[in-house]
Design an enzyme around this catalytic site. Structure first.
Site, PDB file in Angstrom:
ATOM      1  N   LYS A   1       4.639   9.250   8.966  1.00  0.00           N
ATOM      2  CA  LYS A   1       4.369   8.705  10.308  1.00  0.00           C
ATOM      3  C   LYS A   1       5.384   9.168  11.364  1.00  0.00           C
ATOM      4  O   LYS A   1       5.268  10.272  11.894  1.00  0.00           O
ATOM      5  CB  LYS A   1       4.312   7.173  10.231  1.00  0.00           C
ATOM      6  CG  LYS A   1       3.152   6.661   9.339  1.00  0.00           C
ATOM      7  CD  LYS A   1       3.140   5.159   9.254  1.00  0.00           C
ATOM      8  CE  LYS A   1       2.185   4.644   8.220  1.00  0.00           C
ATOM      9  NZ  LYS A   1       0.785   4.591   8.657  1.00  0.00           N
TER      10      LYS A   1
ATOM     11  N   ASP B   1       9.370   2.524  -0.221  1.00  0.00           N
ATOM     12  CA  ASP B   1       8.341   3.264   0.508  1.00  0.00           C
ATOM     13  C   ASP B   1       8.515   2.919   1.992  1.00  0.00           C
ATOM     14  O   ASP B   1       8.056   1.870   2.442  1.00  0.00           O
ATOM     15  CB  ASP B   1       6.959   2.873  -0.003  1.00  0.00           C
ATOM     16  CG  ASP B   1       5.857   3.541   0.807  1.00  0.00           C
ATOM     17  OD1 ASP B   1       4.670   3.363   0.469  1.00  0.00           O
ATOM     18  OD2 ASP B   1       6.183   4.242   1.791  1.00  0.00           O
TER      19      ASP B   1
ATOM     20  N   TYR C   1       0.855  -1.186   0.000  1.00  0.00           N
ATOM     21  CA  TYR C   1       0.000   0.000   0.000  1.00  0.00           C
ATOM     22  C   TYR C   1       0.886   1.230   0.000  1.00  0.00           C
ATOM     23  O   TYR C   1       1.811   1.335   0.813  1.00  0.00           O
ATOM     24  CB  TYR C   1      -0.893  -0.011   1.241  1.00  0.00           C
ATOM     25  CG  TYR C   1      -1.805   1.194   1.389  1.00  0.00           C
ATOM     26  CD1 TYR C   1      -1.595   2.142   2.397  1.00  0.00           C
ATOM     27  CD2 TYR C   1      -2.884   1.380   0.527  1.00  0.00           C
ATOM     28  CE1 TYR C   1      -2.438   3.229   2.538  1.00  0.00           C
ATOM     29  CE2 TYR C   1      -3.740   2.476   0.667  1.00  0.00           C
ATOM     30  CZ  TYR C   1      -3.504   3.400   1.678  1.00  0.00           C
ATOM     31  OH  TYR C   1      -4.338   4.472   1.816  1.00  0.00           O
TER      32      TYR C   1
HETATM   33  P1  KE4 Z   1      -0.871   8.187   4.646  1.00  0.00           P
HETATM   34  O1  KE4 Z   1      -1.369   8.925   3.436  1.00  0.00           O
HETATM   35  O2  KE4 Z   1      -1.946   7.364   5.313  1.00  0.00           O
HETATM   36  O3  KE4 Z   1      -0.143   9.114   5.643  1.00  0.00           O
HETATM   37  O4  KE4 Z   1       0.279   7.172   4.185  1.00  0.00           O
HETATM   38  C1  KE4 Z   1      -0.019   6.238   3.180  1.00  0.00           C
HETATM   39  C2  KE4 Z   1       0.970   5.084   3.292  1.00  0.00           C
HETATM   40  C3  KE4 Z   1       1.979   4.985   2.361  1.00  0.00           C
HETATM   41  N1  KE4 Z   1       2.894   3.982   2.428  1.00  0.00           N
HETATM   42  C4  KE4 Z   1       2.849   3.064   3.426  1.00  0.00           C
HETATM   43  C5  KE4 Z   1       3.877   1.981   3.463  1.00  0.00           C
HETATM   44  C6  KE4 Z   1       1.822   3.132   4.411  1.00  0.00           C
HETATM   45  O5  KE4 Z   1       1.793   2.208   5.398  1.00  0.00           O
HETATM   46  C7  KE4 Z   1       0.866   4.153   4.348  1.00  0.00           C
HETATM   47  C8  KE4 Z   1      -0.274   4.272   5.345  1.00  0.00           C
HETATM   48  N2  KE4 Z   1      -0.427   3.208   6.254  1.00  0.00           N
HETATM   49  C9  KE4 Z   1      -1.769   2.921   6.741  1.00  0.00           C
HETATM   50  C10 KE4 Z   1      -1.659   1.797   7.757  1.00  0.00           C
HETATM   51  N3  KE4 Z   1      -1.541   0.563   7.116  1.00  0.00           N
HETATM   52  C11 KE4 Z   1      -2.447   4.132   7.286  1.00  0.00           C
HETATM   53  C12 KE4 Z   1      -3.687   3.848   8.112  1.00  0.00           C
HETATM   54  C13 KE4 Z   1      -4.933   4.381   7.447  1.00  0.00           C
HETATM   55  O6  KE4 Z   1      -5.050   4.265   6.210  1.00  0.00           O
HETATM   56  O7  KE4 Z   1      -5.779   4.901   8.199  1.00  0.00           O
END
Ligand code: KE4
Length: 432
Positions: free
Chosen positions: A271, A243, A148
């Protein structure tokens, strides 16, 4: 079954929320759609704990999905923010704090010679894809099933996290024309990547991946996988992009690239580097980053990017993490936890496979091994749903999805781990 805790106020607030916001949440995975029951509504967090509106306390292994690696509301982070608040919440102009956090990221992360701050991991991944294409002049990108990279159109192809959790098909509203340049391969499958390069000569801008997958549960790279991707991308004039939004500063101070000794061309972060405030970042070789406006022609911008509060929280968080022994502590906590979880599951006759790296862990309720998303889907998600609610009733807050990783923090104590293991022992016996 365990007595259920009183969640009266959470239920009422969540019911009202569903009339105001789609699914009652600001992000889908929070809605508990794939686990039993409704979400609890947080009132406050501190250290390794969260309290809901009904006063129930939970040992928290989500940690706001990664940022709370030093524990929630760390006193030093709060104090720094209070000081920064006196000077304003947003400038929309250069501020020295950006230099400070940039220097810390550049010093820590092997691939990063220059960095741009944005406001989320999604933004970082969107921008890095545009940069990959701008630098190589090629349109295609390879991603891996179950990984993701945020919710930008181009990445919503066989994605992990909430997309996998909700079993969503590739999302509606994403034009075929947008995803036609997104190629996918199974994680840990170098042969599949070789074939994609052979089928698309000089057409692939690069490969983007989670160097340790945390959005399809927890899948570490097989030995040689990251090294193989490094070679393949070099041979094909393509870029390698890690990533590290989740793994950055979580599995080591230099991220997965430092831990595994494989240096990509570009890296995304998020994060942890915001210490709980909205921050994302992308960075890499100066030669590539110099293409980003206004230094170069590739456009990317953001009103709140580099804002002083987020920079302050990020700086203090990295200062705390840089202290001697941080990652040894995180790994020891994670290892003890998964050893206890596995022992408890086995004693209850429940198949399980689990692993951890640094402050990140995961387990699947199946025999394993789990090397890619297809194998991850062997997990017993229904049983996980029962486990999740049973653990919640025992005061343990796990990620509300079988396809997410868990996080420890510097604030978790050995007692918290022991309490958690005991709750797993009881829960596995109750749900089986
Ligand atoms: P954000 O746009 O949510 O800040 O980051 C996206 C993202 C990009 N790359 C990786 C490897 C990530 O884990 C994430 C976001 N992680 C999720 C948890 N699996 C965020 C939680 C959510 O979507 O509420």
């Amino acid at each position: 079954m365990t007595n259920s805790i009183n969640t009266t106020r959470s239920e009422a607030v969540f019911e009202a929320a569903q009339k105001l916001m789609p699914g009652g949440v600001s992000s889908p995975v929070r809605a508990f759609k794939s686990v039993n029951g409704n979400p609890i509504v947080f009132d406050r967090v501190k250290g390794p704990y969260a309290w809901d509106l009904d006063g129930n306390r939970f040992i928290d292994y989500v940690g706001s999905w990664g940022p709370a690696i030093c524990g929630h509301s760390h006193p030093e982070v709060i104090a720094s923010l209070q000081e920064a608040l006196e000077k304003g919440t947003s400038f929309g102009a250069p501020c020295e704090l950006e230099n400070k956090l940039a220097e810390m990221v550049i010093e820590a992360v092997p691939s990063v010679e220059m960095v741009r701050f944005v406001n989320s991991g999604t933004e970082a991944c969107m921008a890095v894809l545009r940069l990959m294409r701008a630098f190589t002049g090629r349109d295609k990108v390879i991603k891996f099933e179950g990984c993701y990279h945020g919710h930008a159109d181009m990445f919503l192809v066989k994605a992990g996290s909430g997309v996998a959790t909700l079993g969503l098909p590739d999302s509606p509203g994403v034009p075929r024309s947008t995803t036609s340049n997104t190629l996918t391969a199974p994680y840990n499958d170098l042969e599949a990547v070789k074939e994609l390069f052979a089928e698309n000569p000089d057409g692939i801008s690069g490969v983007i991946l989670e160097p340790v997958v945390g959005n399809a549960g927890f899948i570490p790279p097989e030995p040689g996988f990251l090294e193989g991707l490094r070679e393949l991308t070099k041979e094909n004039g393509a870029l390698l992009v890690f990533d590290e939004v989740m793994t950055g500063f979580r599995i080591s101070y230099g991220g997965a690239q430092d831990r595994f000794g494989v240096t990509p061309d570009l890296t995304t972060l998020g994060k942890v580097i915001g210490g709980g405030l909205p921050v994302g970042a992308y960075g890499g070789r100066k030669e590539i980053m110099s293409m980003v406006a206004p230094a170069g022609p590739m456009y990317q911008a953001g009103t709140l990017s580099g804002n002083p509060l987020a920079m302050t929280a990020g700086i203090k968080t990295l200062e705390l993490l840089k202290q001697e022994g941080s990652y040894e502590k995180l790994e020891a906590l994670s290892q003890r936890l998964i050893n206890g979880i596995c022992k408890a599951a086995k004693q209850a006759g429940i198949p399980i496979t689990a692993s951890c790296i640094g402050g990140m862990f995961g387990f699947y309720l199946c025999e394993g091994p789990v090397r890619n998303f297809e194998e991850a889907k062997q997990t017993n998600a229904e049983l996980f749903g029962k486990l999740h609610r049973t653990m919640l009733n025992k005061g343990i807050y796990l990620a509300p999805s079988a396809y997410e990783a868990g996080f420890t923090s510097l604030a978790h104590s050995d007692d918290d781990i022991e309490t958690t293991i005991k709750a797993f022992q009881e829960s596995f016996n109750e749900i089986n």
